[in-house]
Design a protein around this motif. Structure first.
Motif, PDB file in Angstrom:
ATOM      1  N   VAL A  21       1.086  -1.156   0.090  1.00  0.00           N
ATOM      2  CA  VAL A  21       0.025  -0.107   0.184  1.00  0.00           C
ATOM      3  C   VAL A  21       0.877   1.160  -0.041  1.00  0.00           C
ATOM      4  CG1 VAL A  21      -1.653   1.378   1.133  1.00  0.00           C
ATOM      5  CG2 VAL A  21      -1.906  -1.483   1.383  1.00  0.00           C
ATOM      6  N   MET A  58      -4.848  -4.737  10.257  1.00  0.00           N
ATOM      7  CA  MET A  58      -3.729  -4.774   9.413  1.00  0.00           C
ATOM      8  C   MET A  58      -3.380  -2.965   9.508  1.00  0.00           C
ATOM      9  SD  MET A  58      -4.073  -6.479   6.088  1.00  0.00           S
ATOM     10  CE  MET A  58      -5.532  -7.376   5.823  1.00  0.00           C
ATOM     11  N   LYS A  59      -2.718  -2.548  10.843  1.00  0.00           N
ATOM     12  CA  LYS A  59      -2.781  -1.215  11.221  1.00  0.00           C
ATOM     13  C   LYS A  59      -1.827  -0.579  10.347  1.00  0.00           C
ATOM     14  CE  LYS A  59      -2.863  -2.729  16.039  1.00  0.00           C
ATOM     15  NZ  LYS A  59      -4.180  -3.295  16.270  1.00  0.00           N
ATOM     16  N   LEU A  60      -0.690  -1.033   9.680  1.00  0.00           N
ATOM     17  CA  LEU A  60       0.132  -0.118   8.620  1.00  0.00           C
ATOM     18  C   LEU A  60      -0.412  -0.016   7.590  1.00  0.00           C
ATOM     19  CD1 LEU A  60       3.936  -1.008   9.756  1.00  0.00           C
ATOM     20  CD2 LEU A  60       2.425   0.994  10.507  1.00  0.00           C
ATOM     21  N   GLY A  61      -0.917  -1.262   6.997  1.00  0.00           N
ATOM     22  CA  GLY A  61      -0.995  -1.177   5.472  1.00  0.00           C
ATOM     23  C   GLY A  61      -2.452  -0.646   5.587  1.00  0.00           C
ATOM     24  N   LEU A  75      -2.773   2.874   6.546  1.00  0.00           N
ATOM     25  CA  LEU A  75      -2.287   4.089   5.743  1.00  0.00           C
ATOM     26  C   LEU A  75      -3.400   4.446   4.936  1.00  0.00           C
ATOM     27  CD1 LEU A  75       0.130   5.837   4.573  1.00  0.00           C
ATOM     28  CD2 LEU A  75       0.514   3.992   3.125  1.00  0.00           C
ATOM     29  N   GLU A  96       3.867  -6.446   9.458  1.00  0.00           N
ATOM     30  CA  GLU A  96       3.913  -5.403   8.479  1.00  0.00           C
ATOM     31  C   GLU A  96       5.019  -4.660   8.763  1.00  0.00           C
ATOM     32  OE1 GLU A  96      -0.503  -3.781   7.764  1.00  0.00           O
ATOM     33  OE2 GLU A  96       0.094  -3.674   9.983  1.00  0.00           O
ATOM     34  N   VAL A 140       4.105   0.784   2.391  1.00  0.00           N
ATOM     35  CA  VAL A 140       3.866  -0.150   3.542  1.00  0.00           C
ATOM     36  C   VAL A 140       3.799  -1.328   2.795  1.00  0.00           C
ATOM     37  CG1 VAL A 140       2.413  -0.802   5.471  1.00  0.00           C
ATOM     38  CG2 VAL A 140       2.635   1.679   5.019  1.00  0.00           C
ATOM     39  N   SER A 150       2.331  -5.346   3.966  1.00  0.00           N
ATOM     40  CA  SER A 150       1.716  -6.202   4.889  1.00  0.00           C
ATOM     41  C   SER A 150       2.219  -7.652   4.342  1.00  0.00           C
ATOM     42  CB  SER A 150       0.427  -6.069   4.935  1.00  0.00           C
ATOM     43  OG  SER A 150       0.076  -4.704   5.268  1.00  0.00           O
TER      44      SER A 150
END
Lengths: 370, 368
Positions: free
Chosen positions: A177, A210-213, A216, B162, B170, B172
């Motif tokens: 992402v 999916m905290k980062l993906g 974002l 991730e 980013v 994952s």
């Protein structure tokens, strides 16, 4: 000659006869000679040929000034078609606009990658738009008052195709992402909402896990939403599992949906099932320089290939959007009116809409109503 | 057998534990009292949790189910500076091997571990079983839904791996291993056998994720060879989403098995078809323990007002009874719950009725 077609547009509903404005699609300067546009046509696998034939026939009857450069790409013969694929891509790059059916992607690990995905990445047609709407018609649908514009990022996310097997029996598949691509798709969604008088954009994600993906993705959508706040477009977000549940129980709450690749796949299939099936969902893939119009719910239809029972509506509606993007509004409206008349009348419908007619019959009926 | 029985030797670390060990016997099958009843851990949960768990206990008592409840609290405590599930709760579930859980409130703020995730990891809950059956008496646009879905619960897209490659990019990572795929597939085939469904459908997107879903698919197909009495087929995720909404009855004879994310979405989709999470049971099967739970929220707005609908937790407890091989009790309680809803006089607010939780519970007891 042009017959004046008058159609009562129901006051409460926004019909396809009033054109859906697709951001960026009207700025394409493709190949035009003496008023005739050249457009690339890739019928695709499964029922692609039959549907394309239907579109061509209707275009001819309506005297649409479009010339098709047809490429019979088939995913079942990728090796022999390698050169054809290059020719087709070059053609799209020249013409800027294409109409396409769906190409089959083999499940076999040794098989080639999806040609659909490959094309979308190479042309960078990042925004996939599917319009899911209850239409005037007598076939049974599970829900009413559905009018959703599904906007799905087309070039990254889970479909990055980046996988590796570090040791046998363990596979990592990367979901990528990026802020840049998320910004683009968010802007597209809000521009679409703005141009078409839509009131709300819902971002679908799984940012709690999916905290980062997805985090974002959500954050960027929120930031872009602020830029459109003054125009009165509301922004909300919903987790994808809840969204699936809400979509089948109360779809009327959704207006414009923006999401990543996989979630868009799932939700557009659910949406299509609610309103009558993939045979009537139009779609478009829009990029900065190119536009490829294809059915919004991407199924090959191998099971009914060759039986002359496919519903050409999805491809036909997509081609109507294409005509509008080529600024051939009169032709677009004529065909659109005829098509909606046939659907609403319900006498001549293909089996997926509970009818008994063949693709050919349906096509002829639309032509008769032009 | 696919399931490895593990002996748990609970180390008494608190008076509570020591006291219970005096009267109960633990072995690889769980904990039993001197008079042969099985001890089951009950996690009432937050919000409406205590009310609905009380309903379950009352109904179980009325049907004389041979169970003794051990209530525990899973509110995180601070342990070595990190939040963790209290030891009592962990030991209880480890000993008893079976637990029933109500809704948990997710604590907001950084540093709080997801409780569900921790439970999953601690007890290696590798398969999530989600049956969705239309409830007679609660009409939705979808009739005769009777789907069963088994979701891989430990890896896939929810691996939590991730990282930010560069600013604005980013990654994952979705992890698929043969081991986990094999475990969940084996459970799916066993489960299909146990409920008499002769077909298993593997749901995947191996055309796009050739290696990851490809591995899952290949492993599941390999497991299928050991179950010649059960037919197997695979289906693309998009097609399943389309078909299950167009005609859910297409899936009445099969057990679906799939990786984590698809399972998450499809199981909630199934719940949407039958009327929401308030009516859906869920079972998490693990090597060390199995936890059956209601998957709805804590409903803080109606907590404490005797308005909650205990159906989801009741149906999950029925699943638990079947897991414990107490089929007769399971059948009776399930029939009573469904009859009460079908009869219509004692429906709670979420089903369009006016009954209180107590009234509903009493009606179920009468229907036993």
């Amino acid at each position: 000659m042009n017959r004046a077609v008058s159609r009562q547009i129901p006051a409460a509903s926004r019909s396809f006869a009033t054109a859906t404005q697709i951001p960026g699609a009207a700025n394409l300067n493709g190949n035009v000679y003496a008023g005739r546009h050249t457009v690339t046509l890739i019928p695709g696998d499964g029922v692609g040929m039959e549907m394309a034939g239907s579109v061509k026939a209707i275009f001819k009857a309506a005297h649409v000034p479009v010339e098709f450069e047809t490429f019979d790409l088939s995913s079942y013969n990728p090796a022999t078609d390698a050169n054809k694929l290059k020719e087709a891509m070059d053609s799209i790059k020249r013409n800027k606009v294409a109409l396409k059916g769906i190409l089959h992607t083999p499940v076999n690990r040794l098989g080639h990658i999806s040609l659909n995905v490959g094309m979308r990445k190479e042309l960078d047609i990042y925004a996939s738009l599917s319009l899911i709407r209850n239409m005037d018609g007598k076939w049974a649908t599970r829900q009413q008052n559905v009018d959703i514009a599904m906007i799905r990022e087309n070039t990254e996310g889970e479909y990055s195709g980046l996988e590796h097997t570090p040791v046998p029996g363990v596979v990592e598949s990367l979901k990528v992402v990026t802020r840049e691509k998320t910004e683009r798709i968010a802007r597209f969604a809000f521009d679409f909402a703005l141009k078409n008088g839509r009131k709300k954009v819902t971002c679908i994600h799984k940012a709690n896990i999916m905290k980062l993906g997805d985090g974002l993705f959500l954050k960027v959508c929120r930031d872009i939403a602020k830029e459109y706040e003054s125009s009165g477009i509301k922004f909300e977000d919903m987790i994808v599992d809840n969204a699936s549940m809400q979509l089948v129980s109360r779809p009327s709450q959704f207006d414009v949906i923006v999401c990543g690749n996989l979630y868009g796949n799932i939700l557009s299939n659910i949406g299509a099932a609610l309103i009558g099936g993939p045979g009537i969902v139009p779609g478009a893939n829009i990029g900065k320089n190119y536009a490829v119009f294809e059915p919004g719910c991407r199924h090959v239809g191998k099971a009914i290939q060759g039986s002359n029972t496919a519903n050409p509506t999805a491809l036909l509606l997509s081609s109507i959007h294409m005509l509008r993007s080529l600024e051939l509004d009169d032709h677009a409206s004529r065909i659109s009116n005829a098509l909606h008349k046939v659907l609403a009348e319900g006498r001549v419908l293909t089996p997926d809409l509970e009818g008994k007619s063949s693709t050919t019959d349906f096509t002829l009926e639309v032509i008769a109503n032009l | 057998m696919y399931r490895v029985a593990r002996l748990s030797r609970a180390q008494p670390t608190s008076a509570f534990v020591r006291r219970t060990l005096a009267t109960h016997t633990s072995n690889e099958k769980g904990t039993f009292t001197a008079d042969g009843k099985q001890v089951v851990t009950m996690i009432p949960g937050d919000g409406i949790g205590p009310e609905i768990s009380r309903s379950v206990k009352q109904i179980f008592e009325a049907d004389k189910v041979p169970i003794v409840w051990e209530d525990v609290n899973v509110t995180p405590v601070l342990k070595n500076g990190k939040t963790a599930i209290p030891d009592d709760a962990l030991h209880s579930i480890n000993r008893n091997k079976v637990a029933l859980k109500g809704p948990l409130e997710t604590p907001i703020g950084k540093g709080h571990v997801s409780l569900n995730l921790t439970l999953r990891r601690t007890f290696d809950l590798f398969a999530n079983v989600r049956p969705c059956k239309s409830i007679i008496g609660y009409k939705t646009p979808f009739d005769n839904v009777d789907t069963v879905l088994i979701r891989e619960n430990t890896e896939g897209e929810y691996s939590g791996i991730e990282h930010t490659v560069v600013d604005g990019v980013v990654q994952s990572i979705k992890l698929i291993t043969e081991d986990a795929s094999r475990r969940v597939s084996e459970y799916a085939f066993e489960y299909a056998r146990s409920i008499g469904r002769k077909n298993v459908t593997i749901v995947h997107k191996a055309n796009i994720q050739k290696q990851a879903d490809g591995l899952f698919l290949a492993t599941a197909m390999d497991v299928a060879k050991n179950y010649p009495d059960i037919t197997v087929q695979d289906a693309l995720l998009d097609r399943v989403c389309l078909q299950i909404v167009q005609d859910p009855t297409d899936f009445s004879d099969t057990v679906m098995v799939m990786p984590n994310l698809y399972g998450d979405i499809l199981s909630d989709l199934g719940a949407g078809l039958i009327g929401g999470l308030g009516l859906t049971p869920s079972g998490n099967i693990g090597r060390k323990a199995s936890i059956f739970e209601s998957v709805h929220g804590t409903a803080p707005d109606i907590a404490g007002k005797d308005l909650a609908n205990p159906t989801a937790l009741l149906l999950s407890s029925v699943m638990m009874l079947r897991h414990m091989k107490l089929e007769a009790h399971a059948d009776r309680i399930q029939k009573a719950v469904l009859k009460t809803i079908a009869d219509g006089q004692h429906r709670t607010g979420d089903l369009g009725g006016k009954a209180t939780n107590t009234a509903f519970t009493q009606a179920v007891i009468r229907n036993l």
